[in-house]
Enzyme design. Structure first.
Site, PDB file in Angstrom:
ATOM      1  N   HIS A   1      52.451  51.565  31.156  1.00  9.58           N
ATOM      2  CA  HIS A   1      51.230  51.188  30.444  1.00  9.58           C
ATOM      3  C   HIS A   1      50.102  52.018  31.029  1.00  9.58           C
ATOM      4  O   HIS A   1      49.858  51.995  32.243  1.00  9.58           O
ATOM      5  CB  HIS A   1      50.965  49.691  30.641  1.00  9.58           C
ATOM      6  CG  HIS A   1      49.792  49.178  29.878  1.00  9.58           C
ATOM      7  ND1 HIS A   1      49.855  48.858  28.544  1.00  9.58           N
ATOM      8  CD2 HIS A   1      48.516  48.928  30.261  1.00  9.58           C
ATOM      9  CE1 HIS A   1      48.675  48.417  28.138  1.00  9.58           C
ATOM     10  NE2 HIS A   1      47.840  48.452  29.164  1.00  9.58           N
TER      11      HIS A   1
ATOM     12  N   ASP B   1      46.163  52.790  30.917  1.00  7.75           N
ATOM     13  CA  ASP B   1      44.851  52.323  30.471  1.00  7.75           C
ATOM     14  C   ASP B   1      43.860  53.472  30.412  1.00  7.75           C
ATOM     15  O   ASP B   1      43.667  54.200  31.395  1.00  7.75           O
ATOM     16  CB  ASP B   1      44.324  51.254  31.430  1.00  7.75           C
ATOM     17  CG  ASP B   1      45.041  49.932  31.267  1.00  7.75           C
ATOM     18  OD1 ASP B   1      44.974  49.363  30.166  1.00  7.75           O
ATOM     19  OD2 ASP B   1      45.672  49.474  32.239  1.00  7.75           O
TER      20      ASP B   1
ATOM     21  N   GLY C   1      39.226  45.640  31.428  1.00  7.11           N
ATOM     22  CA  GLY C   1      38.272  46.376  32.250  1.00  7.11           C
ATOM     23  C   GLY C   1      38.640  46.493  33.711  1.00  7.11           C
ATOM     24  O   GLY C   1      38.614  47.576  34.269  1.00  7.11           O
TER      25      GLY C   1
ATOM     26  N   GLY D   1      42.885  42.227  38.664  1.00  5.39           N
ATOM     27  CA  GLY D   1      42.638  41.160  39.627  1.00  5.39           C
ATOM     28  C   GLY D   1      41.909  39.942  39.079  1.00  5.39           C
ATOM     29  O   GLY D   1      41.513  39.069  39.849  1.00  5.39           O
TER      30      GLY D   1
ATOM     31  N   ASP E   1      49.130  41.536  29.077  1.00  2.89           N
ATOM     32  CA  ASP E   1      48.534  42.318  30.156  1.00  2.89           C
ATOM     33  C   ASP E   1      47.377  41.550  30.765  1.00  2.89           C
ATOM     34  O   ASP E   1      46.468  41.120  30.049  1.00  2.89           O
ATOM     35  CB  ASP E   1      48.047  43.665  29.604  1.00  2.89           C
ATOM     36  CG  ASP E   1      47.446  44.561  30.668  1.00  2.89           C
ATOM     37  OD1 ASP E   1      47.646  44.300  31.869  1.00  2.89           O
ATOM     38  OD2 ASP E   1      46.770  45.539  30.287  1.00  2.89           O
TER      39      ASP E   1
ATOM     40  N   GLY F   1      50.591  44.890  37.450  1.00  6.49           N
ATOM     41  CA  GLY F   1      49.726  45.796  38.204  1.00  6.49           C
ATOM     42  C   GLY F   1      49.553  45.320  39.622  1.00  6.49           C
ATOM     43  O   GLY F   1      50.528  45.121  40.354  1.00  6.49           O
TER      44      GLY F   1
END
Length: 223
Positions: A32, A34, A141, A144, A174, A195
């Site tokens: 993926h 971004d 954006g 975390g 996601d 992630g």
């Protein structure tokens, strides 16, 4: 089909080649990617020069997520790299059909992303022409963030709607995706983007061990 997808934005930018090799050794075959413009989201990430060598290796399926205003411009910018999927945000355009056609004209599969606050039924008219639905479980954006549990209802609604269509897109989630949140989501999605919360972090263990931990959360693995 349930699969772990690595968010390469969260990898170490100084050692991307090594990161890719380690991910492949861990059984990851989907990335993926971004792309952020600093306008649609208040962050910048992954331009074409960064992604070009990653995509050219053709070692993994690549999904470029355009978290960008004016997605038609970014589609043209990244289509030449020939990723497998190009995904834009529903909230960034008022002409979904035109952008889907733009992506398909390049021989690339098309995806549409929605943010947590967007109702899922806005996608229903387009499902037959979409290869991928990206359901954001945090605001796009930054990594975390806390998981938005209201998205579970939207996933259930989407799965119900997909029972009425012939051509079913893949469902990707996601945002703070890890072994705990997946236990609540599975089997409502196909692709789980991991992630910092589950893969690219300081916890002990190799990528191989972390990927297996995530996979054990899939319904198919828990039976």
């Amino acid at each position: 089909m349930e699969k772990v997808v690595a968010s390469i934005m969260c990898g170490d930018p100084l050692y991307l080649a090594e990161e890719l090799a380690a991910l492949e050794a861990a059984g990851i075959d989907w990335l993926h990617c971004d792309v952020m413009d600093g306008v649609f989201v208040t962050n910048l990430a992954m331009g074409p020069y960064v992604l070009e060598p990653i995509i050219k290796t053709k070692g993994m399926t690549t999904d470029i997520h355009l978290a960008c205003q004016n997605p038609e411009s970014y589609i043209e910018m990244f289509a030449g790299l020939q990723p497998d999927y190009l995904t834009f945000h529903y909230e960034a355009t008022d002409n979904i059909t035109k952008l889907l056609g733009q992506i398909h004209s390049h021989g690339i599969k098309a995806g549409v992303a929605i943010s947590p606050g967007t109702p899922v039924d806005v996608l229903y008219p387009y499902l037959e022409n979409i290869e991928l639905v990206l359901m954001m479980t945090v605001e796009p954006g930054f990594a975390g963030q806390l998981f938005n549990w209201t998205v579970l209802d939207k996933l259930k609604q989407l799965n119900q709607q997909l029972e009425t269509v012939t051509k079913k897109p893949l469902i990707e989630v996601d945002g703070n995706i890890n072994s705990e949140t997946i236990k609540k989501i599975s089997p409502l999605a196909n692709l789980y983007v991991v992630g910092t919360s589950a893969l690219f972090n300081d916890e002990e263990g190799s990528y191989y061990e972390k990927v297996r931990k995530v996979e054990r959360s899939f319904v198919s693995k828990r039976r």
